[in-house]
Design a protein around this motif. Structure first.
Motif, PDB file in Angstrom:
ATOM      1  N   ARG A 126     -10.759  -5.245 -46.094  1.00  0.00           N
ATOM      2  CA  ARG A 126     -10.790  -3.890 -45.505  1.00  0.00           C
ATOM      3  C   ARG A 126     -11.854  -3.031 -46.170  1.00  0.00           C
ATOM      4  O   ARG A 126     -11.994  -3.038 -47.390  1.00  0.00           O
ATOM      5  CB  ARG A 126      -9.434  -3.210 -45.684  1.00  0.00           C
ATOM      6  N   GLU A 131      -8.556   2.498 -44.112  1.00  0.00           N
ATOM      7  CA  GLU A 131      -8.571   1.589 -42.959  1.00  0.00           C
ATOM      8  C   GLU A 131      -7.254   0.815 -42.900  1.00  0.00           C
ATOM      9  O   GLU A 131      -6.673   0.629 -41.820  1.00  0.00           O
ATOM     10  CB  GLU A 131      -9.757   0.617 -43.056  1.00  0.00           C
ATOM     11  N   ALA A 135      -4.536   0.857 -40.023  1.00  0.00           N
ATOM     12  CA  ALA A 135      -4.090  -0.390 -39.375  1.00  0.00           C
ATOM     13  C   ALA A 135      -2.561  -0.486 -39.404  1.00  0.00           C
ATOM     14  O   ALA A 135      -1.939  -0.963 -38.446  1.00  0.00           O
ATOM     15  CB  ALA A 135      -4.712  -1.592 -40.080  1.00  0.00           C
ATOM     16  N   SER A 171     -16.187  -3.673 -40.180  1.00  0.00           N
ATOM     17  CA  SER A 171     -16.038  -4.685 -39.119  1.00  0.00           C
ATOM     18  C   SER A 171     -15.807  -3.984 -37.786  1.00  0.00           C
ATOM     19  O   SER A 171     -15.668  -2.750 -37.735  1.00  0.00           O
ATOM     20  CB  SER A 171     -14.828  -5.564 -39.444  1.00  0.00           C
ATOM     21  N   GLU A 173     -13.108  -4.112 -36.265  1.00  0.00           N
ATOM     22  CA  GLU A 173     -11.771  -3.520 -36.438  1.00  0.00           C
ATOM     23  C   GLU A 173     -11.862  -2.147 -37.115  1.00  0.00           C
ATOM     24  O   GLU A 173     -11.144  -1.210 -36.741  1.00  0.00           O
ATOM     25  CB  GLU A 173     -10.922  -4.507 -37.274  1.00  0.00           C
ATOM     26  N   THR A 174     -12.788  -2.024 -38.105  1.00  0.00           N
ATOM     27  CA  THR A 174     -12.974  -0.715 -38.763  1.00  0.00           C
ATOM     28  C   THR A 174     -13.329   0.324 -37.706  1.00  0.00           C
ATOM     29  O   THR A 174     -12.781   1.436 -37.682  1.00  0.00           O
ATOM     30  CB  THR A 174     -14.144  -0.768 -39.785  1.00  0.00           C
ATOM     31  N   ARG A 176     -12.883   0.225 -34.442  1.00  0.00           N
ATOM     32  CA  ARG A 176     -11.794   0.489 -33.478  1.00  0.00           C
ATOM     33  C   ARG A 176     -10.761   1.442 -34.083  1.00  0.00           C
ATOM     34  O   ARG A 176     -10.290   2.363 -33.410  1.00  0.00           O
ATOM     35  CB  ARG A 176     -11.132  -0.834 -33.039  1.00  0.00           C
TER      36      ARG A 176
END
Ligand code: AMP
Length: 327
Positions: A126, A131, A135, A171, A173-174, A176
């Motif tokens: 992460r 983050e 999540a 990433s 994901e970060t 998003r």
């Protein structure tokens, strides 16, 4: 995302009426943002619970994120669940009373060197602990609530710990999760103004630093800030320590290090930063640690400072000889 750990953390939170959240000493944006962000999410989601932050040192730079809480007496901790965020080792926890808590959860993104919690949830990939907290909310959103205030804390830590989304730990994901936080209504104008604004003295100090950076044979950029210089520019220890970021982006200087005379004793704080090269093992040799490209350490004399510097120089020389494509 380790959904089993997230589930275990949420189930444990549900079991306790009082939750105390802790962070590391010398707090940065991620330490402040992740702890305040989780507190706000839990306050919104479980209004009947008592949820407090208990820390012993503070950051002036981050005071725009709101007040800190008064320390409670020892008895307050006994029946509580403690949650420590963004802190690799027990020794780095700002408030030593964490050990009085009935149960302890560690949530972190640093290299996993010490499982000091009863539950330990570490995701090293992460970009920030913020983050990871974002999540956690996202995975459990049927049972949790968020608002603009919580999202602002988390976004603040996310942008500061990722170098404004520049570091390799960022990433898809970060992004998003950052998008999810922005959708809550983060005031980015206000946030970035607070993050970038400096006192005029700090700009003059920046000029001093840029004029006094030294470079070792293999390209390690470094500066040593003594107390006299801090006094000359009227800087707090925290303001002086920010000088490490003035040295990034020098071509061929893949490692840069700031040495700052400590505020309390004879120790010298070491802040190591790098691109491509891994520096945390070097930091670990000098009572430190951290991330591959951003670590902290301590030396106790100018002689030890020189030793660390020559090890950093050798590390960089070796890296340059055995790798291509670096800048
Ligand atoms: P700093 O230069 O103090 O901002 O530290 C850079 C990163 O390394 C941050 O993520 C810190 O939490 C971490 N760090 C600093 N000092 C230590 C230490 N002694 N042990 C473990 N991690 C550290």
């Amino acid at each position: 995302m380790n959904i089993t750990a997230a589930r275990q953390v949420l189930d444990t939170i549900k079991e306790y009426d009082r939750i105390i959240i802790f962070r590391h000493f010398r707090p940065d944006g991620d330490a402040v943002g992740s702890t305040k962000g989780l507190r706000r999410i839990l306050q919104l989601s479980f209004p009947e619970k008592e949820i407090v932050l208990q820390n012993c040192d503070f950051s002036d730079y981050l005071s725009f994120l709101g007040d800190e809480e008064e320390l409670k007496d020892d008895a307050f901790y006994a029946e509580a669940l403690g949650i420590v965020i963004d802190t690799a080792t027990a020794e780095r926890i700002s408030n030593k009373k964490f050990s009085l808590c009935k149960k302890l959860i560690k949530i972190d993104h640093h290299i996993d060197v010490e499982a000091y919690g009863d539950i330990n949830w570490v995701e090293e990939h992460r970009s920030s602990s913020c983050e990871l907290v974002a999540a956690f909310y996202n995975a459990m959103k049927d049972e949790l609530k968020i608002d603009a205030e919580a999202a602002t804390y988390l976004y603040a830590g996310l942008v500061t710990d990722s170098g404004r989304f520049r570091f390799r730990s960022v990433s898809g994901e970060t992004m998003r999760l950052a998008g999810m936080l922005l959708d809550q209504g983060v005031d980015t104008d206000h946030l970035y103004a607070n993050l970038y604004m400096k006192e005029f003295e700090e700009f003059k100090f920046q000029g001093y630093v840029l004029n006094n950076i030294k470079i070792t044979e293999n390209g390690v950029a470094y500066i040593y800030i003594d107390r006299a210089t801090m006094q000359e520019y009227g800087l707090s220890y925290e303001q002086a320590s920010a000088c490490v970021s003035y040295m990034d982006s020098i071509k061929n200087s893949l490692i840069w290090i700031a040495f700052i005379d400590s505020d309390k004793d004879e120790d010298i704080r070491v802040r190591l930063r790098s691109r491509f090269v891994t520096v945390n093992q070097l930091a670990e040799k000098y009572e430190g640690g951290g991330h591959a490209c951003a670590s902290g350490a301590t030396v106790h004399s100018l002689q030890q400072l020189e030793e660390l510097l020559s090890e950093a120089d050798a590390l960089l020389g070796e890296y340059k000889r055995s790798n291509e494509g670096w800048l």
